[in-house]
Write a protein that holds these residues in place. Sequence first.
Motif, mmCIF file in Angstrom:
data_model
loop_
_atom_site.group_PDB
_atom_site.id
_atom_site.type_symbol
_atom_site.label_atom_id
_atom_site.label_comp_id
_atom_site.label_asym_id
_atom_site.label_seq_id
_atom_site.Cartn_x
_atom_site.Cartn_y
_atom_site.Cartn_z
ATOM 1 N N PRO A 243 5.375 4.144 8.154
ATOM 2 C CA PRO A 243 4.255 3.907 7.226
ATOM 3 C C PRO A 243 4.415 2.592 6.480
ATOM 4 O O PRO A 243 5.497 2.252 6.012
ATOM 5 C CB PRO A 243 4.339 5.100 6.270
ATOM 6 C CG PRO A 243 5.017 6.175 7.058
ATOM 7 C CD PRO A 243 6.002 5.448 7.931
ATOM 8 N N LEU A 244 3.319 1.866 6.381
ATOM 9 C CA LEU A 244 3.314 0.606 5.646
ATOM 10 C C LEU A 244 2.595 0.812 4.314
ATOM 11 O O LEU A 244 1.483 1.330 4.276
ATOM 12 C CB LEU A 244 2.591 -0.480 6.447
ATOM 13 C CG LEU A 244 3.308 -1.012 7.682
ATOM 14 C CD1 LEU A 244 2.446 -2.068 8.349
ATOM 15 C CD2 LEU A 244 4.648 -1.598 7.299
ATOM 16 N N PHE A 245 3.256 0.423 3.234
ATOM 17 C CA PHE A 245 2.649 0.476 1.913
ATOM 18 C C PHE A 245 2.114 -0.910 1.567
ATOM 19 O O PHE A 245 2.709 -1.921 1.946
ATOM 20 C CB PHE A 245 3.685 0.894 0.866
ATOM 21 C CG PHE A 245 4.109 2.337 0.967
ATOM 22 C CD1 PHE A 245 3.544 3.291 0.142
ATOM 23 C CD2 PHE A 245 5.063 2.728 1.881
ATOM 24 C CE1 PHE A 245 3.927 4.617 0.217
ATOM 25 C CE2 PHE A 245 5.461 4.048 1.975
ATOM 26 C CZ PHE A 245 4.890 5.000 1.142
ATOM 27 N N SER A 246 1.024 -0.948 0.820
ATOM 28 C CA SER A 246 0.496 -2.234 0.370
ATOM 29 C C SER A 246 1.288 -2.704 -0.838
ATOM 30 O O SER A 246 1.819 -1.897 -1.618
ATOM 31 C CB SER A 246 -0.981 -2.114 0.006
ATOM 32 O OG SER A 246 -1.149 -1.330 -1.163
ATOM 33 N N LEU A 247 1.385 -4.011 -0.988
ATOM 34 C CA LEU A 247 2.075 -4.570 -2.144
ATOM 35 C C LEU A 247 1.369 -4.149 -3.433
ATOM 36 O O LEU A 247 2.013 -3.876 -4.448
ATOM 37 C CB LEU A 247 2.123 -6.100 -2.032
ATOM 38 C CG LEU A 247 2.802 -6.845 -3.183
ATOM 39 C CD1 LEU A 247 4.258 -6.414 -3.332
ATOM 40 C CD2 LEU A 247 2.720 -8.357 -2.960
ATOM 41 N N GLU A 248 0.061 -4.058 -3.369
ATOM 42 C CA GLU A 248 -0.712 -3.662 -4.546
ATOM 43 C C GLU A 248 -0.334 -2.262 -5.012
ATOM 44 O O GLU A 248 -0.144 -2.008 -6.209
ATOM 45 C CB GLU A 248 -2.212 -3.714 -4.218
ATOM 46 C CG GLU A 248 -3.111 -3.359 -5.401
ATOM 47 C CD GLU A 248 -4.585 -3.394 -5.027
ATOM 48 O OE1 GLU A 248 -5.429 -3.186 -5.916
ATOM 49 O OE2 GLU A 248 -4.886 -3.623 -3.830
ATOM 50 N N SER A 249 -0.177 -1.319 -4.053
ATOM 51 C CA SER A 249 0.145 0.062 -4.414
ATOM 52 C C SER A 249 1.554 0.171 -4.986
ATOM 53 O O SER A 249 1.801 0.933 -5.921
ATOM 54 C CB SER A 249 0.006 0.988 -3.207
ATOM 55 O OG SER A 249 0.988 0.679 -2.219
ATOM 56 N N LEU A 250 2.499 -0.618 -4.450
ATOM 57 C CA LEU A 250 3.874 -0.577 -4.949
ATOM 58 C C LEU A 250 3.995 -1.273 -6.296
ATOM 59 O O LEU A 250 4.803 -0.873 -7.142
ATOM 60 C CB LEU A 250 4.828 -1.203 -3.932
ATOM 61 C CG LEU A 250 4.935 -0.467 -2.589
ATOM 62 C CD1 LEU A 250 5.955 -1.160 -1.681
ATOM 63 C CD2 LEU A 250 5.323 0.990 -2.792
ATOM 64 N N THR A 251 3.198 -2.310 -6.497
ATOM 65 C CA THR A 251 3.187 -2.983 -7.804
ATOM 66 C C THR A 251 2.668 -2.034 -8.872
ATOM 67 O O THR A 251 3.219 -1.951 -9.978
ATOM 68 C CB THR A 251 2.321 -4.248 -7.744
ATOM 69 O OG1 THR A 251 2.825 -5.135 -6.742
ATOM 70 C CG2 THR A 251 2.334 -4.971 -9.090
ATOM 71 N N ALA A 252 1.608 -1.299 -8.527
ATOM 72 C CA ALA A 252 1.054 -0.335 -9.481
ATOM 73 C C ALA A 252 2.029 0.806 -9.731
ATOM 74 O O ALA A 252 2.169 1.277 -10.869
ATOM 75 C CB ALA A 252 -0.276 0.206 -8.951
ATOM 76 N N ALA A 253 2.721 1.247 -8.672
ATOM 77 C CA ALA A 253 3.643 2.379 -8.799
ATOM 78 C C ALA A 253 4.828 2.062 -9.703
ATOM 79 O O ALA A 253 5.374 2.947 -10.356
ATOM 80 C CB ALA A 253 4.141 2.797 -7.412
ATOM 81 N N THR A 254 5.224 0.784 -9.737
ATOM 82 C CA THR A 254 6.398 0.382 -10.524
ATOM 83 C C THR A 254 6.023 -0.337 -11.820
ATOM 84 O O THR A 254 6.873 -0.960 -12.448
ATOM 85 C CB THR A 254 7.296 -0.548 -9.688
ATOM 86 O OG1 THR A 254 6.533 -1.706 -9.283
ATOM 87 C CG2 THR A 254 7.839 0.151 -8.455
ATOM 88 N N ASP A 255 4.736 -0.258 -12.188
ATOM 89 C CA ASP A 255 4.248 -0.973 -13.385
ATOM 90 C C ASP A 255 4.561 -2.460 -13.311
ATOM 91 O O ASP A 255 5.067 -3.055 -14.258
ATOM 92 C CB ASP A 255 4.858 -0.376 -14.668
ATOM 93 C CG ASP A 255 4.428 1.058 -14.902
ATOM 94 O OD1 ASP A 255 3.290 1.384 -14.535
ATOM 95 O OD2 ASP A 255 5.238 1.846 -15.428
ATOM 96 N N GLY A 256 4.260 -3.041 -12.154
ATOM 97 C CA GLY A 256 4.487 -4.478 -11.981
ATOM 98 C C GLY A 256 5.975 -4.802 -11.910
ATOM 99 O O GLY A 256 6.404 -5.870 -12.343
ATOM 100 N N PHE A 257 6.768 -3.892 -11.332
ATOM 101 C CA PHE A 257 8.224 -4.065 -11.238
ATOM 102 C C PHE A 257 8.820 -4.332 -12.621
ATOM 103 O O PHE A 257 9.623 -5.238 -12.811
ATOM 104 C CB PHE A 257 8.576 -5.195 -10.268
ATOM 105 C CG PHE A 257 8.055 -4.986 -8.871
ATOM 106 C CD1 PHE A 257 8.675 -4.097 -8.025
ATOM 107 C CD2 PHE A 257 6.910 -5.640 -8.430
ATOM 108 C CE1 PHE A 257 8.177 -3.870 -6.738
ATOM 109 C CE2 PHE A 257 6.401 -5.422 -7.150
ATOM 110 C CZ PHE A 257 7.042 -4.533 -6.303
ATOM 111 N N ASP A 258 8.392 -3.506 -13.541
ATOM 112 C CA ASP A 258 8.852 -3.641 -14.925
ATOM 113 C C ASP A 258 10.345 -3.329 -15.029
ATOM 114 O O ASP A 258 10.862 -2.451 -14.328
ATOM 115 C CB ASP A 258 8.064 -2.677 -15.817
ATOM 116 C CG ASP A 258 8.297 -2.956 -17.294
ATOM 117 O OD1 ASP A 258 9.213 -2.347 -17.868
ATOM 118 O OD2 ASP A 258 7.565 -3.788 -17.851
#
Length: 575
Positions: A243-258
């Motif tokens: 499965p490929l995740f979008s960068l947008e979804s991972l950025t949102a999931a991590t709060d912008g890699f906070d």
Amino acid sequence: MMEKLEQTRWEHGMEDRIVLWSVPKFDCEFYGRCGLFGSCNAQASPICSCLRGFEPNNPEEWNRGNWTSGCIRMKSLQCERVKSGSEAAGQNDVFLKLGNMKVPDLAQWSRLTEIECKDRCLTNCSCIAYAYNSGIGCMSWIGDLIDVQEFSTGGSDLYIRMAYSEIDGNHRRKVIVMVSAVIGTIASAMICALLTWRFTSKHRARKEGGEKLHSDTNEKHPSFLDRDMTGDSRDHVKLQELPLFSLESLTAATDGFDLSNKLGQGGFGPVYKGKLSDGKEIAVKRLSRASGQGLKEFMNEVEVISKLQHRNLVRLLGCCVEGEEKLLVYEYMPNKSLDAFLYDPLRKQLLDWKKRFNIIEGICRGLLYLHRDSRLRIIHRDLKASNVLLDPELKPKISDFGAARIFGGDEDQANTIRVVGTYGYISPEYAMEGRFSEKSDVYSFGVLLLEIVSGRRNTSFYGNEQALSLLGFAWKLWNEGNISALVDPAISDPSSQVEIFRCIHVGLLCVQEFPEDRPTASTVVSMLNSEISYLATPKQPPFAERKHHFNEERPHQNEEKCSINYVTVTVVDGR
């Protein structure tokens, strides 16, 4: 005037004495030959010069060949001006790389990664230089630099902090040209990728959740496994559908890699906790752009772990490859890694002997799966406490397959010119000769087993216990018949003593010096479960004793020295 120490011999009838030996042999070996911020090069004339960004403190003496007064900085650092309030923030200071250097004396040493080493020095205005050596770790300097040498070959890369304005116009132009070229290349690649994607998308159906990744040849694409010196008949390696995740979804999931979501940092890059839109918790490993081997390790880990399914191996949920971003998505382990429990005075109390034995057995079963039971034969090459994650029930899962190596056919060992792994866990044949096999992982497992039983790091013995390593300490107690002194007091229980002592016995067998003396992972499982009643007598493990005592961590850099000599011994060089 600098003086030499010589041993000479004179016999009756000889006109001159014969010099048997002298220290130092060369002018640059005199301690602090060129003074503060001066660099000595035995091949140059004159041998002393000021480091870039510095000038002679006393030009008249310097020109007469008296360099002891050293050099001073020509332009003050930006961070010093901001700190003093004399100037607002502007261009940040930069680090100038000096190659083939003997690092200065009086370094502050730490176990940071190369990236962390640079970041810590950059954010500390007092840090004026840093260097990183994979065998030694991070070295940084606060204050003056003394006893710097430049070699024709060898040595280390030394990074000197200097004001941005010290970069000359030619260098700036080169940087601009390089940046422009890189941007142009990236732009062209993105356009080509976009056109290719649009073309291929017309000829295949889009699949929800993922696509298939393809790797190229060994020489042309870093996604090919680290085959080192052996070569491989396979020209292409097909990856399973992942499965490929979008960068947008991972950025949102991590709060912008906070930073508040950062779980840890490895040689690959940082790992963040995230939560997908459906509420599923994940761990996202993000490839650091500054990681020299990161892309190769990234693709290696994708290929290896996408083919593995075992309860004692961390599960890869998918990945993301967009532009320069490379990310791996794993199942989230709320208890983080084993070392977070094992070496914490409070949390280690949660690991009673039953839990520790289950962790030991689980790690070994995961190792057995990698070596024998999976479709592939895999050597992990970096098994250690921080690479063992714990699930909510404190069951172990082996992680971080960036350094893993697949064996093909009847191959049972291989050689490499690039040794990867962690000091203290690497087997002697791998560290010294580049030979690795299943028995290399068994050695690492043996070190980890002894750490779990003792509650101590293998590298925690500097400066005590007669300068022994954990292996040496265990061996010493074994010979003295006092093996109970090795056991962590948190698990010391008479009812478990026989099982604990048996585990220590197995651990010592796993860390034998020669691979043929070590058991296989399958044999270790049988030993741990008492299916094999007789255990061989272990021999002395390697690295059990140190002939010299070095204080590798020097927290008191300003302590008064007992004596002064003019011979330097600070060369960083592998042996």
